[in-house]
Motif scaffolding. Structure first.
Motif: not given
Length: 248
Positions: A173-176, A28-30, A183-187, A194-200
């Motif tokens: 979705t505004a970042f997409c 995430l960048c500003a 997968g892109e939305l999850r990222r 600032g976390v890691v989410l379970d893909p499934r």
């Protein structure tokens, strides 16, 4: 009105400051600009400037964004327009926040995907994208100097607004781009939170939330591996159930 005397009240100026966020290289960048004039000459700051007498706040925010960076953002109700989202964030009016005079700032939050390398303009010497962790860390910007004015507080509020809103709204979705994979939305969620989410689990939640995503009718291999289904943002603006942020 004939008995009203404007000179009986102390004058003050109104500015707009912009928290412009995007996701670059999974971070995430500003957007920050290097100030070319006093006060805080040479310091990094959020883009912004004084509101003109003949314009509204949203107009001033859009104008300053274009003048100082060359970027365009357009306010829209409910969801992004032309690839950007712009909303009013908060108002900041501490009497000593600006050494020039009494200045009240109305901050705005802008979000968009794949924003280009910014170009400086107006009174900015240079402009760059910086990870919010760097800007909000104890050492300030890349040169260890804190952000100008009260911009660290404004940036922190903007980041928290984005982190909170993607829990209960479709703002992520505004970042997409217009079409994206789960997968892109999850990222996006991982970068903003600032976390890691379970893909499934994430795939099950977002595809099972009514109105959040709609199939775009195609697939892509831009992530590598097997083709992934493409989606578009659905019509829902409020997520039910919400995407709750994991505990740190």
């Amino acid at each position: 009105m004939s008995r009203y005397d404007p000179s009986a009240f102390p004058p003050f100026a109104v500015t707009v400051d912009l928290v412009v966020l995007t996701v670059r290289e999974h971070a995430l960048c500003a957007l920050v600009v290097r100030r070319g004039e006093p006060p805080f000459q040479g310091y990094w700051a959020l883009p912004g400037g004084f509101v003109r007498p003949d314009e509204g706040l949203a107009e001033a925010a859009a104008r300053e964004l274009a003048e100082e960076t060359g970027l365009r953002a357009h306010a829209a109700q409910g969801q992004a327009a032309a690839g950007a989202h712009l909303e009013q964030l908060a108002t900041y009016g501490h009497p000593q926040r600006d050494p020039r005079m009494r200045v009240v700032s109305v901050a705005h939050l802008a979000l968009a995907p794949d924003l280009p390398t910014p170009r400086p303009g107006g009174d900015a010497r240079s402009a760059r994208w910086a990870p919010v962790g760097e800007l909000l860390g104890c050492r300030g910007g890349e040169d260890g100097v804190p952000l100008a004015f009260d911009h660290a507080e404004i940036l922190a509020d903007g980041v928290e607004r984005a982190r909170s809103k993607i829990e209960y709204s479709s703002l992520a979705t505004a970042f997409c781009p217009a079409e994206f994979t789960v997968g892109e939305l999850r990222r996006v969620y991982e970068s903003v939170w600032g976390v890691v989410l379970d893909p499934r689990n994430f795939h099950r939640k977002v595809t099972g939330t009514p109105g959040f995503l709609v199939p775009a009718g195609g697939t892509t291999t831009r992530q590598g591996g097997r083709p992934a289904q493409l989606f578009r943002a659905g019509g829902a603006t409020v997520l039910n159930p919400p995407m709750l942020r994991p505990e740190p």
